[in-house]
Design an enzyme around this catalytic site. Structure first.
Site, PDB file in Angstrom:
ATOM      1  N   GLU A 179       0.832  -1.208   0.000  1.00 20.51           N
ATOM      2  CA  GLU A 179       0.000   0.000   0.000  1.00 20.51           C
ATOM      3  C   GLU A 179       0.864   1.255   0.000  1.00 20.51           C
ATOM      4  OE1 GLU A 179      -3.322   0.137   2.641  1.00 20.51           O
ATOM      5  OE2 GLU A 179      -3.879   2.159   1.968  1.00 20.51           O
TER       6      GLU A 179
ATOM      7  N   GLU B 174     -12.781   2.254   2.582  1.00 18.53           N
ATOM      8  CA  GLU B 174     -12.140   2.306   3.901  1.00 18.53           C
ATOM      9  C   GLU B 174     -12.665   3.538   4.645  1.00 18.53           C
ATOM     10  OE1 GLU B 174      -7.665   0.791   4.874  1.00 18.53           O
ATOM     11  OE2 GLU B 174      -7.875   2.379   3.433  1.00 18.53           O
TER      12      GLU B 174
HETATM   13 MN   LIG Z   1      -5.914   2.264   2.597  1.00 17.77          MN
END
Ligand SMILES: [Mn+2]
Length: 290
Positions: free
Chosen positions: A149, A243
């Site tokens: 990420e 998210e």
């Molecule tokens: Mn994220």
């Protein structure tokens, strides 16, 4: 494309009842539930088997998310810490295989959030590449894609842009080590959303979606049509995972730095409704061809 959400939307602690949450997420029409990868290590083989069957029957794909603690930093200057990190992520992938989860995402190349006490980026980077290369072999063994990420400058100094992640993946050189882009972080670091997505291309393993303040897609001003078109153009058919973070307090509020109630006192029903609304919005925007 498949659509999912992180499990933690309804609470402000990282723990939750995954069975109850899986039911809710499936009911709301999602294909994916993203869970906290570390939680798998607290489950027995029987519990893992039960969880696998339960989520399979709901038609949910499980993806796993982790930002390892500093004691498990695979890029640490300390060899024992690096080894502990590699062991930790290897154990997670072994458990993921048992629940048939094939996607591990997060800051897998160092620890999170960074405290910026060690600023020797080239050395941290090089150690990270070595460790992630080892982990790539574990990922291949378990048929798992590790999606590194890319996060913003306030959370790490190692991978802030897609270009950096591409370079890192080139150095690791393993097909199972690919990239996760997150619109919240991209909004801070990338020049253009679309160009970052084009740059990742086939290496994009998952996309995290959220507005600039981490509210649900459709509640802010990010260019969702442009993002959708780029995803169509690279023929993306993997996970789009929301998210959302709205609630103050607890460990989530502290880690994510939610200092005001972004839900404005929403009830559980209202929270459900805005999640459904966002899913509908995204499916609509991402299906649009220009
Ligand atoms: Mn994220």
């Amino acid at each position: 494309m498949k659509f999912g959400t992180l499990y933690s939307y309804w609470g402000n602690e990282w723990q939750c009842d995954y069975f109850q949450t899986a039911n809710k997420i499936a009911q709301l029409g999602f294909d994916i539930m993203e869970i906290g990868a570390g939680h798998l290590l607290t489950m027995s083989d029987e519990q893992l088997e039960h969880f696998k069957e339960f989520t399979r029957d709901l038609g949910l794909t499980i993806t796993c998310n982790i930002g390892p603690a500093k004691e498990k930093d695979v890029a640490s200057i300390d060899e024992d810490t690096r080894n502990a990190g590699v062991q930790f992520l290897s154990a997670i992938m072994k458990a993921m295989d048992k629940i048939d989860s094939r996607t591990l995402v997060g800051v897998l190349y160092t620890y999170w959030p960074n405290d910026f006490t060690d600023l020797d980026k080239p050395a941290i980077w090089a150690r990270g590449v070595q460790s992630v290369r080892k982990l790539g072999h574990v990922a291949e063994h378990h048929n798992i894609e590790m999606c590194l990420e890319v996060v913003n400058r306030f959370e790490t100094h190692i991978l802030n842009t897609c270009a950096e992640a591409m370079q890192f993946c080139d150095e690791v050189d393993n097909p199972n080590v690919i990239i996760l882009l997150d619109t919240f972080h991209m909004n801070i670091e990338e020049d253009h959303m679309a160009s970052a997505i084009y740059r990742a291309g086939k290496r994009l393993g998952e996309l995290h979606v959220g507005e600039g303040n981490r509210k649900l897609p459709g509640e802010g001003s990010l260019p969702w049509s442009e993002i959708g078109k780029a995803l169509q153009d690279i023929n993306f058919h993997k996970g789009i995972v929301m998210e959302p973070f709205y609630l103050t307090g607890g460990q989530v509020g502290k880690d994510i730095k939610v200092w005001r109630d972004l839900s404005e006192g929403a009830s559980r029903e209202e929270m459900d409704a805005r999640l459904s609304r966002s899913l509908k919005f995204l499916k609509h925007r991402f299906a649009v061809k220009d």
